[in-house]
Design an enzyme around this catalytic site. Structure first.
Site, PDB file in Angstrom:
ATOM      1  N   ASN A   9       0.863  -1.178   0.000  1.00 27.04           N
ATOM      2  CA  ASN A   9       0.000   0.000   0.000  1.00 27.04           C
ATOM      3  C   ASN A   9       0.900   1.228   0.000  1.00 27.04           C
ATOM      4  OD1 ASN A   9      -1.789   2.058   0.463  1.00 27.04           O
ATOM      5  ND2 ASN A   9      -2.402   1.376   2.514  1.00 27.04           N
ATOM      6  N   LYS A  11       0.117   4.259  -0.291  1.00 31.38           N
ATOM      7  CA  LYS A  11      -0.521   5.444   0.307  1.00 31.38           C
ATOM      8  C   LYS A  11      -0.296   6.668  -0.598  1.00 31.38           C
ATOM      9  CE  LYS A  11      -0.143   3.223   4.750  1.00 31.38           C
ATOM     10  NZ  LYS A  11      -0.055   3.326   6.202  1.00 31.38           N
ATOM     11  N   HIS A  94      -9.571   1.168   4.965  1.00 32.21           N
ATOM     12  CA  HIS A  94      -8.296   1.387   5.657  1.00 32.21           C
ATOM     13  C   HIS A  94      -8.527   2.355   6.820  1.00 32.21           C
ATOM     14  CE1 HIS A  94      -4.174   2.511   6.485  1.00 32.21           C
ATOM     15  NE2 HIS A  94      -3.806   1.439   5.817  1.00 32.21           N
ATOM     16  N   GLU A  96      -6.898   4.761   7.828  1.00 31.13           N
ATOM     17  CA  GLU A  96      -6.660   6.172   7.479  1.00 31.13           C
ATOM     18  C   GLU A  96      -7.883   6.767   6.781  1.00 31.13           C
ATOM     19  OE1 GLU A  96      -2.951   5.511   5.438  1.00 31.13           O
ATOM     20  OE2 GLU A  96      -2.029   4.983   7.355  1.00 31.13           O
ATOM     21  N   GLU A 164      -5.259  -4.912  10.547  1.00 26.70           N
ATOM     22  CA  GLU A 164      -4.259  -3.867  10.755  1.00 26.70           C
ATOM     23  C   GLU A 164      -4.558  -3.115  12.053  1.00 26.70           C
ATOM     24  OE1 GLU A 164      -2.330  -2.699   6.674  1.00 26.70           O
ATOM     25  OE2 GLU A 164      -3.901  -1.288   7.215  1.00 26.70           O
ATOM     26  N   GLY A 170       2.594   2.429  10.816  1.00 31.48           N
ATOM     27  CA  GLY A 170       3.540   3.535  10.690  1.00 31.48           C
ATOM     28  C   GLY A 170       4.250   3.898  11.977  1.00 31.48           C
ATOM     29  N   SER A 210       3.541  -1.923  10.304  1.00 37.97           N
ATOM     30  CA  SER A 210       4.999  -1.941  10.522  1.00 37.97           C
ATOM     31  C   SER A 210       5.654  -3.251  10.102  1.00 37.97           C
ATOM     32  CB  SER A 210       5.332  -1.606  11.986  1.00 37.97           C
ATOM     33  OG  SER A 210       4.923  -0.290  12.275  1.00 37.97           O
ATOM     34  N   GLY A 232       5.005   1.453   4.528  1.00 37.04           N
ATOM     35  CA  GLY A 232       6.302   2.100   4.290  1.00 37.04           C
ATOM     36  C   GLY A 232       7.339   1.233   3.597  1.00 37.04           C
TER      37      GLY A 232
HETATM   38  P1  13P Z   1       3.091   0.547   7.607  1.00 35.04           P
HETATM   39  O1  13P Z   1       3.604  -0.763   7.051  1.00 35.04           O
HETATM   40  O2  13P Z   1       3.825   1.735   7.096  1.00 35.04           O
HETATM   41  O3  13P Z   1       3.000   0.485   9.107  1.00 35.04           O
HETATM   42  O4  13P Z   1       1.596   0.715   7.066  1.00 35.04           O
HETATM   43  C1  13P Z   1       0.718  -0.340   7.181  1.00 35.04           C
HETATM   44  C2  13P Z   1      -0.511  -0.038   6.409  1.00 35.04           C
HETATM   45  O5  13P Z   1      -1.279   0.830   6.766  1.00 35.04           O
HETATM   46  C3  13P Z   1      -0.760  -0.808   5.189  1.00 35.04           C
HETATM   47  O6  13P Z   1      -2.040  -0.587   4.715  1.00 35.04           O
END
Ligand code: 13P
Length: 254
Positions: A9, A11, A94, A96, A164, A170, A210, A232
């Site tokens: 992802n 983002k 998600h 977010e 998640e 993150g 993460s 990330g």
């Molecule tokens: P990170 O791997 O950066 O923690 O993000 C996870 C995520 O939100 C994948 O959708």
């Protein structure tokens, strides 16, 4: 046997030029890895260029969101109709989107229905917040999300779920393999109750939060965890390649 799946992802990262360069830098080596489904989810604006690039490869494409209607006066939105044919997957719900864009379970439910209708495979994200985790409410929160997000959906073919935990996204503070495995096992039981044992055994459930090349082995060696939704680390070619390679090795050797 469930085919392991690693999805990146991206983002709100990468310009079109950067997205194309990132895929190009991984494509050949990703194509050499068998036994894992590999999905990249760049921003909408890069989907067409990346789709063209991966059309003859084993890399699949996902969007990060979509509207639930096929068309209409929804300025700035992208529809299932526009995505179908362009990508195979779509990330929905998600945290977010829930947090920053006010997406409710009602909206997410409509989107999951619309995705399945359009022939897209939803990667439905669920997960508890830190305060919910600390209050021992993880199972309650996740059960509520899954019940609501899958309300009225009679056929879950193609659906993927990503667990998640919001506190792990993150933050560099991933769940432990065991924690994630336990929660994912509970999600699978819930799916068996809603649908059937057969559906639950076929459904792929990923861990996200993460994930990196340093901890993927801990997750992927768990029996209930079928892959990862990587944030990330999916923006760095060597990291993503290592995550996919380790997944193929560990799941393939079972
Ligand atoms: P990170 O791997 O950066 O923690 O993000 C996870 C995520 O939100 C994948 O959708």
């Amino acid at each position: 046997m469930r085919l392991p799946l690693i999805a990146g992802n991206w983002k709100m990262h990468t310009t079109v030029t950067e997205a194309v360069a990132l895929v190009k830098s991984m494509q050949e080596r990703l194509d050499e890895i068998n036994g894992v489904e590999k999905v990249v989810c760049p921003p909408f604006i890069s989907l067409t260029a990346v789709a063209e690039l991966v059309k003859d490869s084993s890399i699949e494409l996902g969007a990060q969101n979509m509207h639930s209607e096929d068309k209409g006066a929804y300025t700035g939105e992208v529809s299932p109709l526009m995505l179908s044919g362009l990508c195979q997957f779509v990330i929905l719900g998600h945290s977010e989107r829930r947090e920053h864009f006010g997406e409710s379970d009602v909206m997410i439910n409509k989107k999951v229905q619309a995705a399945l209708k359009a022939g897209l495979k939803p990667i439905l994200c669920v997960g508890e917040r830190l305060e919910e985790n600390e209050a021992g409410m993880t199972i309650e929160v996740i059960s509520r999300q899954i019940q609501a997000d899958l309300q009225g959906i009679t056929s879950a073919g193609g659906l993927v779920i990503a667990y998640e935990p919001v506190w792990a996204i993150g933050t560099g503070r991933a769940a432990s393999g065991e924690q994630a495995n336990d929660t994912i096992g509970i999600i699978r039981k819930l799916i068996a109750e809603i649908y059937s044992d057969e559906v639950a055994q076929e459904l792929r459930i990923l861990y996200g939060g993460s994930v990196s090349s340093a901890n993927i082995a801990e997750f992927i060696s768990q029996p209930e965890i079928d892959g990862a939704l990587v944030g990330g680390a999916s923006l760095r070619a060597e990291e993503f390649l290592s995550i996919v390679e380790q997944t193929a090795r560990i799941k393939g050797s079972r």
